[in-house]
Design a protein around this motif. Structure first.
Motif, PDB file in Angstrom:
ATOM      1  N   VAL B 375      -0.148   9.203 -12.790  1.00 21.28           N
ATOM      2  CA  VAL B 375       0.282   7.863 -12.423  1.00 21.28           C
ATOM      3  C   VAL B 375       1.056   7.894 -11.112  1.00 21.28           C
ATOM      4  CG1 VAL B 375       0.348   7.106 -14.818  1.00 21.28           C
ATOM      5  CG2 VAL B 375       2.420   8.042 -13.774  1.00 21.28           C
ATOM      6  N   ASP B 376       1.148   6.723 -10.477  1.00 18.64           N
ATOM      7  CA  ASP B 376       1.882   6.639  -9.209  1.00 18.64           C
ATOM      8  C   ASP B 376       3.381   6.522  -9.450  1.00 18.64           C
ATOM      9  OD1 ASP B 376      -0.544   6.709  -7.888  1.00 18.64           O
ATOM     10  OD2 ASP B 376      -0.761   4.534  -7.896  1.00 18.64           O
ATOM     11  N   THR B 377       3.764   5.679 -10.391  1.00 16.03           N
ATOM     12  CA  THR B 377       5.192   5.550 -10.708  1.00 16.03           C
ATOM     13  C   THR B 377       5.362   5.468 -12.213  1.00 16.03           C
ATOM     14  OG1 THR B 377       5.103   3.141 -10.588  1.00 16.03           O
ATOM     15  CG2 THR B 377       5.821   4.290  -8.608  1.00 16.03           C
ATOM     16  N   ILE B 378       6.513   5.923 -12.667  1.00 15.83           N
ATOM     17  CA  ILE B 378       6.864   5.805 -14.080  1.00 15.83           C
ATOM     18  C   ILE B 378       8.369   5.584 -14.157  1.00 15.83           C
ATOM     19  CG2 ILE B 378       6.848   8.346 -14.267  1.00 15.83           C
ATOM     20  CD1 ILE B 378       6.129   7.906 -17.255  1.00 15.83           C
ATOM     21  N   THR B 379       8.762   4.515 -14.826  1.00 16.27           N
ATOM     22  CA  THR B 379      10.187   4.224 -14.963  1.00 16.27           C
ATOM     23  C   THR B 379      10.497   3.832 -16.404  1.00 16.27           C
ATOM     24  OG1 THR B 379       9.892   1.886 -14.428  1.00 16.27           O
ATOM     25  CG2 THR B 379      10.428   3.346 -12.598  1.00 16.27           C
TER      26      THR B 379
END
Lengths: 449, 449
Positions: B375-379
């Motif tokens: 994935v590109d971002t994970i928060t």
């Protein structure tokens, strides 16, 4: 260095190609040109690509349609004649189409990919020749020569990472390069097309590869509208929007720029400009990484029909670890991709594009869900439409949901589904298709009047 | 025939058990009684079940806490003394607790389940004896004798289908039957408890088994409120609501009736009545299969804190068949159940109860998602609250979403997430926890003032 892509209407005939040439001449930095196949010259005209597809289908049916074949050839011949292009160019175009016809009779899918690519290829050959005759140094560059390597997914190819380094080598060339859009080659040398409208993708790949300062996308509209102009008369024009906003808009009904075409440009942060070949002095619409005034406003309303809601309910669903995953697994097994899957405590909805679930698949899927997951109820609700509000920062702005929901109420349209919070830049509403136009008009009045 | 369940506060001491006896006496059809463990007698008191749990933990730590043991015994002894119950009954209660203590030192989980069940069991023995001394024919019926068979999931047992036929046999008995709530037996004869508050579940199972005309659930409130009374002063009382409405309300913050307890009653369409032991003449709240005035109004507002949003984004996610399923698979592998998983085009959110994702699990899950799904971002966003509007037919009523969203705006609370359309009877909003009280108050003013 700019990469400039001209769409189907921009290359539909000789007079359009003259405009294209003037646009190229007017700016020295327009060095790499990507072209579509000749599009419609008038409302009732047929696009070259559609002619080529019909031609391929007739071959597949064992009865090559010579009338269509001639129509294709006439389109190129007319342009060539009006632009005084040498017969050699036209002969090479015809040669290529003939080879593709033969390939189609031997291997339908591979041949059809080659045949479909002949529209873009012919345009590139014609334009390059015309640029030369207009006194500009120019070369036709085949995607194989350029280095556009793609996955072996006919009609849906994805660019391979190794393309970009090879494309960067194009910077070394001094003349204007004309590349046909819409297709690339697998590492094994097989011609494969992108999805329909894929010249936008080629342009974006090339722009990313040569690290262009700008990717100009010339089409037949002055700019991107904030809403579908067939639903709202004379809507506002967008001067600047972000990649994310454009991607969300493209998804649901915004056909001005191809859904996937933004990705390569986005990755290299190449700004994109949508302009009108028939009004090149106009401002156009810029698509950029960051917009300055990110005040959390709605900048666009996208909408699309043709969705269905697969609804299941089961008591104690939320206690059953893996229920949602198992349901999605069944869809995956059957090759069905879904759009959204909101779930409640004892319920789950899966929003699917209707074409993904034809009648026979529907029967299989509902039977499997009933038998394997022991659900209490399962229903399929068709004729749904999705309306999407788009704008960076929107989801952090208090009151947008309230204004939107009130607009639906004023249009007397019930909201069947709301999906907010998964995307940072959009809010999605599911409604019945028959309420689409009035809902979108009401939203437009709310956010843009 | 009515099945009547009395909660912890209704059996907290002798004076409460006298009220219970009067309630049973006042209606001949109250034939099957299910009881909880003695609850709090005052705000600072400790529930018997909590004492038993502490006792079990002390045994597990190798140091049985005699002070707690004596407290437990004192509670039963006080009740017995005040009601003039014979010493034999108290001795059998003590015997059972001693055995459970020994079992706990040998096998913590099995023993603890037995120990936890002693509160309900003791109440049932005391009440049955007191009913007899009050001139009513009565028997204590152990869940094994009654036929309550459950799955072997300690602290979270599920009833087995074969229970119901066996329970139906209880109709043949003439005397008043007193059954301890909260536990059952596996087919192998092992005592296993339901989840906490599980006496409601026992009552519902028994009501379904004997096909009662009514399942009365006596507690310490006159009725179910339409909203959490610690957030809104003096809220409206609900006189009638449907099973589905109650189930949705129970899910998020409505603790008056156990979340899962409705299922058996629902399946047999047994109406449920919530009443107050301290005011048995009051109307109470009826929970029924169908409500007459289904006008699409909001009938309740549930709310709960302690959620988090696991957010991931990835370009072209919606083109990747199986992405959502793979993400949910990772959560399932790690034993994490999720509440909702709304997805956008390139984004997906998973709403999880915070206790499901402790710090060490969070690290594992985010690493796996990053590595396996690229994935590109994970928060992970914490401190989220959910607010749920509940009402049959609500989702088909134009304007509810608009009124709700406007209420959030008036409270100056941003809506982070909306989940509407998956459930037929509810609409869910995700907000930051610190805005919860003012949002709920604003919603109450909108829908109930």
């Amino acid at each position: 260095m700019k990469v400039v892509k001209f769409g189907g209407s921009s290359v539909a005939d000789a007079s359009q190609l003259k405009k294209v040439t003037n646009i190229i001449k007017s700016d020295d930095s327009r060095k790499v040109i990507v072209v579509s196949a000749p599009g419609k010259r008038s409302a009732n005209d047929t696009k070259t690509t559609d002619l080529l597809i019909s031609l391929g289908e007739s071959i597949n049916n064992g009865n090559k349609d010579e009338q269509i074949y001639n129509k294709v050839m006439d389109r190129f011949a007319d342009i060539g004649k009006d632009l005084n292009i040498s017969n050699e160019v036209l002969e090479s175009i015809e040669q290529r189409i003939k080879e593709a016809c033969e390939a189609t009779s031997l291997d339908y899918i591979a041949g059809m990919n080659a045949l479909k690519s002949c529209g873009e290829d012919g345009t590139a050959l014609l334009l390059s020749a015309y640029l030369q005759s207009s006194g500009l140094e120019s070369s036709y560059v085949n995607p194989k020569e350029a280095g556009i390597l793609v996955s072996d997914e006919p009609g849906g190819a994805l660019v391979l990472d190794e393309s970009f380094d090879q494309l960067y080598e194009l910077r070394k060339r001094d003349e204007i390069l004309v590349i046909p859009g819409f297709f690339g080659y697998t590492p094994e040398g097989k011609l494969v097309t992108f999805s329909r409208g894929g010249s936008d993708i080629t342009g974006s790949i090339v722009a990313a590869g040569v690290k262009a300062e700008l990717y100009e996308n010339f089409t037949d509209v002055d700019s991107v509208f904030c809403v579908n102009p067939t639903i709202v008369d004379n809507p506002k024009k967008l001067t600047t929007l972000t990649y994310k906003e454009m991607r969300e808009l493209s998804y649901a009904g915004f056909s001005v720029f191809h859904d996937e075409a933004l990705i390569p440009a986005f990755k290299e942060k190449i700004p994109v400009c949508i302009k009108n070949t028939n009004n090149p002095a106009g401002q156009g619409t810029m698509i950029v990484n960051k917009r300055e005034e990110k005040d959390g406003h709605v900048i666009g309303i996208a909408s699309d029909k043709g969705f269905l809601n697969l609804y299941v309910s089961k008591y104690l669903m939320n206690r059953e670890l893996g229920f949602g995953r198992k349901l999605l697994q069944i869809l995956e097994d059957e090759g069905i991709s879904f759009e959204h899957a909101p779930s409640g405590i004892d319920d789950m909805s899966v929003i699917i594009r209707e074409h993904q679930l034809p009648k026979e698949k529907e029967a299989v899927v509902t039977r499997r869900i009933a038998e394997e997951l022991h659900v209490d109820t399962i229903t399929v609700e068709k004729d749904m439409a999705m309306v999407m509000l788009v704008g960076e920062g929107m989801n952090q702005t208090i009151g947008i949901a309230s204004q939107a929901a009130t607009a639906f109420r004023h249009a007397n349209v019930n909201i069947e589904m709301i999906n907010q919070g998964s995307s940072e830049v959009s809010m999605m509403f599911g409604i019945k298709s028959d309420g689409l136009a009035s809902a979108v008009q009401s939203l437009y009045r709310t956010f843009f009047s």
